[in-house]
Design a protein around this motif. Sequence first.
Motif, PDB file in Angstrom:
ATOM      1  N   PRO A   1       3.793  10.619  -3.131  1.00 25.21           N
ATOM      2  CA  PRO A   1       5.020  10.283  -2.415  1.00 25.21           C
ATOM      3  C   PRO A   1       5.626   9.018  -3.024  1.00 25.21           C
ATOM      4  N   GLY A   2       6.936   8.895  -2.917  1.00 26.73           N
ATOM      5  CA  GLY A   2       7.590   7.679  -3.404  1.00 26.73           C
ATOM      6  C   GLY A   2       7.755   7.665  -4.901  1.00 26.73           C
TER       7      GLY A   2
ATOM      8  N   ARG B   1      24.388  15.969   4.184  1.00 27.62           N
ATOM      9  CA  ARG B   1      23.318  16.710   4.833  1.00 27.62           C
ATOM     10  C   ARG B   1      22.721  15.842   5.922  1.00 27.62           C
TER      11      ARG B   1
ATOM     12  N   HIS C   1       7.685   2.596 -10.773  1.00 27.30           N
ATOM     13  CA  HIS C   1       7.366   1.174 -10.672  1.00 27.30           C
ATOM     14  C   HIS C   1       6.286   0.794 -11.674  1.00 27.30           C
TER      15      HIS C   1
ATOM     16  N   GLU D   1      20.092   3.828   6.884  1.00 24.26           N
ATOM     17  CA  GLU D   1      18.925   4.273   6.121  1.00 24.26           C
ATOM     18  C   GLU D   1      17.691   3.461   6.484  1.00 24.26           C
TER      19      GLU D   1
ATOM     20  N   GLU E   1      15.216   4.629  -8.092  1.00 28.43           N
ATOM     21  CA  GLU E   1      14.693   3.445  -7.417  1.00 28.43           C
ATOM     22  C   GLU E   1      15.559   3.049  -6.240  1.00 28.43           C
TER      23      GLU E   1
ATOM     24  N   LYS F   1      18.019   4.921  -4.690  1.00 30.31           N
ATOM     25  CA  LYS F   1      18.409   5.914  -3.697  1.00 30.31           C
ATOM     26  C   LYS F   1      17.501   7.119  -3.603  1.00 30.31           C
ATOM     27  N   GLY F   2      16.481   7.178  -4.449  1.00 28.06           N
ATOM     28  CA  GLY F   2      15.607   8.342  -4.379  1.00 28.06           C
ATOM     29  C   GLY F   2      16.281   9.621  -4.835  1.00 28.06           C
TER      30      GLY F   2
ATOM     31  N   PRO G   1      16.597  13.974   6.630  1.00 22.96           N
ATOM     32  CA  PRO G   1      15.452  14.863   6.851  1.00 22.96           C
ATOM     33  C   PRO G   1      14.678  14.517   8.123  1.00 22.96           C
TER      34      PRO G   1
ATOM     35  N   ASN H   1      18.909  -3.637  -1.911  1.00 24.36           N
ATOM     36  CA  ASN H   1      20.276  -3.125  -2.023  1.00 24.36           C
ATOM     37  C   ASN H   1      21.235  -3.931  -1.154  1.00 24.36           C
TER      38      ASN H   1
ATOM     39  N   ASP I   1       7.811   0.531   0.183  1.00 25.59           N
ATOM     40  CA  ASP I   1       8.597   0.395  -1.044  1.00 25.59           C
ATOM     41  C   ASP I   1      10.060   0.725  -0.781  1.00 25.59           C
ATOM     42  N   ARG I   2      10.247   1.782  -0.049  1.00 25.74           N
ATOM     43  CA  ARG I   2      11.602   2.238   0.255  1.00 25.74           C
ATOM     44  C   ARG I   2      12.354   1.154   1.039  1.00 25.74           C
TER      45      ARG I   2
ATOM     46  N   HIS J   1       4.644   4.089   0.291  1.00 23.34           N
ATOM     47  CA  HIS J   1       5.947   4.543  -0.202  1.00 23.34           C
ATOM     48  C   HIS J   1       7.071   4.168   0.750  1.00 23.34           C
ATOM     49  N   LEU J   2       6.767   4.116   2.065  1.00 21.90           N
ATOM     50  CA  LEU J   2       7.803   3.718   3.012  1.00 21.90           C
ATOM     51  C   LEU J   2       8.108   2.225   2.888  1.00 21.90           C
TER      52      LEU J   2
ATOM     53  N   ALA K   1      13.289  -1.595  -1.119  1.00 22.09           N
ATOM     54  CA  ALA K   1      14.421  -1.222  -1.973  1.00 22.09           C
ATOM     55  C   ALA K   1      15.725  -1.347  -1.203  1.00 22.09           C
TER      56      ALA K   1
ATOM     57  N   TYR L   1      25.503  17.414  -4.194  1.00 20.12           N
ATOM     58  CA  TYR L   1      25.005  16.254  -3.463  1.00 20.12           C
ATOM     59  C   TYR L   1      26.087  15.522  -2.691  1.00 20.12           C
TER      60      TYR L   1
ATOM     61  N   SER M   1      15.752  15.539  -3.593  1.00 19.28           N
ATOM     62  CA  SER M   1      16.428  14.247  -3.510  1.00 19.28           C
ATOM     63  C   SER M   1      16.398  13.701  -2.085  1.00 19.28           C
ATOM     64  N   ASP M   2      16.217  12.368  -1.952  1.00 22.63           N
ATOM     65  CA  ASP M   2      16.168  11.741  -0.643  1.00 22.63           C
ATOM     66  C   ASP M   2      17.540  11.522  -0.036  1.00 22.63           C
TER      67      ASP M   2
END
Lengths: 146, 171, 668
Positions: free
Chosen positions: C203-204, B141, C209, A75, C270, C272-273, B144, A47, A39-40, A36-37, A43, B137, C341-342
């Motif tokens: 996760p993710g 913040r 996808h 990010e 996708e 920005k989560g 995390p 972007n 993938d992030r 998942h990381l 992404a 939102y 939310s991420d």
Amino acid sequence: MIIAITSVLAIAIIAFILTIRPRDLPAAEPESPFAHLDDRKAAIYENLRDLQFEYRVGKLSDTDYQNTKKDLQKELATVLAEVDRLKAQLAGKPAVAAPAPAPKPKAERAAETKPIVFVCPSCGATFEKSLKFCGECGKSMKAASA
Amino acid sequence: MAGTSARSTFMRRSGWFAKLEMPVLALLLALAALAQTAAEKPSLDTRRVGMRLACQCGCKDSVATCSMLECGFSKPAKERIARMQAVGMSDQQIIDAFVREYGPGIYLAPPSSAGWVVPYAAVAAGLLVVWWFIRKYRRPRPLPELGTIEIDDPALSKYKDQIEKDLADLE
Amino acid sequence: MENFGSLAILLAFAVAIYAVVASVAGRIKNKPFLIASGRRAVYSVWVLMTLASAVLLHALLTNDFRFAYVAEHSNRTLPTVYKFAAWWSGQEGSLMFWSWLLATYAAVVVFTNRRKHRDMMPYVVAVLSAVQTFFLLMNNFVANPFQMLAVDKLITSVPDGSGLSPLLQYPAMAIHPPMLYLGYVGFAVPFAFAIGSLITRQPGEGWIHTTRRWTLITWLFQGTGIMLGAAWAYHVLGWGGYWGWDPVENASLLPWLSGTAFLHSVMMQEKKGMMKVWNIVLVSTTFFLCILGTMMTRSGLVQSVHAFARSDIGKYFVSFLAIGIAGTIYLILDRLDYLKSDSQLEAVVSRESSFLFNNLILLASCFAVLWGTLFPKISEAVSGDQISLDADWFNRLMVPIGLFLLFLTGVGPLFAWRRTSGESLRRNFQWPGLAAVVLVAALFVAGVRHPYALISFGFCLFVALTVIVEFYKGARSIAAKSGFSLPHAVVELTHRNTRRYGGYLVHMAIVLIFIGITGKAFNLSDTREMAQGDTMQIGHYSLHMNRMDQGENDQYQWHKAIIQVTKDGADLGTLEPEKRFYKASKQGTSEIGLRQRPNEDLYLNFAGMSDDNQRAIIQAYVNPLVFWIWAGGLVLIGGTLVCLVPSKVKMQYARTSVVGVAKTHVKA
């Protein structure tokens, strides 16, 4: 006759469902704990690429471009740090911010055949029109040339 | 007496119906051509009255929308409405005539205000949700677990150089 | 044969239940053999349903009128292709078709993902099989297609069936239901993945996808089905329109609208989560609207032209919906923490906000349509009166909403992700906005006064220009860099990011469809009783009745009017509207005479004979711009197909490799 056919069908179905030999189990694809990381990360690169493209075609103002780019880089750094943290954790070591292996985009670079008009003093990228900030490296084009 | 009470109810409803709906209906003549289902297409005037009368053939539709071809009730009823209109009777008079003959059950009420209010209320509620979402939102913040990370952080500057280099290769 | 069919669906029912139990138990107890056997159960259901469908098809094709279903929906003279289509033309058959499609989808999903998503696949299988179980329950115990005709406990046959409804004997109608069903059923797949991911707290954004393509394909089928339905209404029903806000039409529109909202809002997740809860809510809503749509079509819940026989299957559907919705809500509420939310919104003026509004408007229109469709039932429950809302109501409510949506279609892509400054907005809005204003002014001067039409044309030009500028700027940049010609650069640009530029093509299709719909503001219509030699005028057209003709064949009797059309003196040939009366089903239909041109359609309907049986009742319509609706439909299909092509420049990143952990996961 019908009875015979139906019984055979029923038995065949039940046998098919219930008799599974160990070699029938499909070998699962390895699942990375980093999936998942990764993938992030992909992404965010995606972007960034979009952002640069939109800036180059003139859809974005300079400040928008700079601010959003900074955000995305931040990010990206966060994700990379998270990868390191998870890696350290998996390796059973104390979490230290070790540098991660660098992601390697394999995107091909288009040959530059365009007559050069404006050149970025920092990275050498060329543009057909004057930009305040380089569309490739993001550094100020004016400041360096002045 | 039952007839008169039904009639007065109708008068009240048809009052705003006539005032509100008729001009708009006239404006949207072309749009009104929709919702016609059967192959026989009655005139718009017949349709408008037919919409207010329940078809008695067992279909639970209105006279105007009954989808049965050669329907034993809606077809003659449509013709009758057309004849009554031809002699200059108003919508209300026609409906009254039907109510006298078949009882108040034949009258179909026009859409009540709830039909209009609820969808707009839903849009308004949706706007509130969007507003709430943006407010919630919008508040920055800390990211995390790691807290805010400055790109100038020495541990991350390595990433930064790498990122810059990768970006130069992007296209 | 019939026993074989009955047994197959009964066995399928048992096997589907087993698939649910085995998958869930196997996952919880961590028994790979049980999970594998659940997978095989899914394949078995497909085999059984295929066999059962083959039995029914065989009966249809061989005119086996011992089957009640065959006797009701087919007859000897029915053309073979419609005998095949009779599979999905009746209540029992169409529910079995649903089951078979779902079984097919499930088998494909399970096969293609057999090595992936070890964690969540058992739940995906369980959700799909649970839905399958419900439909098999209907097939077996409520609407069994293998019901036989019997007298005194002896199976009998009737000499000939009562035939397929002639309204359905039309090519577009033969493929319209399968298209819609492929859409209805297909949304079960993204739903199942969403639920699987939710249960196992993946996760993710893995489920997004995995199901991205499914969702797009399903959405495409649904859209195509809706367009075909409109084309059918236009060409067959003979009332000169294509969309009547009929409950069954609405039922197909509902999941398409919420599905469209979903396709847009997944981009937020996708990129920005964000909006994780919302996306699960949307995909569930879409799925349940599909079930509701099936129920509306099947149960006669709301009166409609093409609702099937009224029956009590409604209550089964209501129970299924209630259980499904309650379960989904519980799951979402229970796992809200996982759906956090991420990231956050950087600015109010941004692409993110435009997506919020897009979702708001799409869902509002969805709700309005749902409300209007169910209003007769709601008002009956509240006041005792069944009040049905007619097409006027829908049009008055939906036209402004639709226009706003069109506006957002143009505006949305102009906003940049994260933040958009006034300067960026000015760059992107200036010229398209100005052009739209000029167009509206020009139309006004030219005499167009219809307010909605003016607004609509203005927005159409605005959206079209933004799309064209988007392609042009991108292509120019590529052309400058690589030396390609501009058309080549456009292809290159689209190929580099197919989802985005395919999406723009779909936006263009929406513009074309809106142009076509706007034409309705200028419709003309007239009805005349015409004898041979009579002439009528409509718009620029002059219609002269040459002669009338009649005849008869195996299937139907027909009356035909041969009408000479001239426009401003120029001869345009003849149109031959026809009225048919089908013998088996004792129903009449219209075969319209249509002259279709990009600027306007001339549409003639033979409505019937006058009371004295001497003159034909001819309804004539001039419908401007309708052509563009069908053109838009084709562009919509093309654009969606472009979205499905993999992007050329797919950047691949080295996956993180792990040293010192048992497994290494290196995937280029």
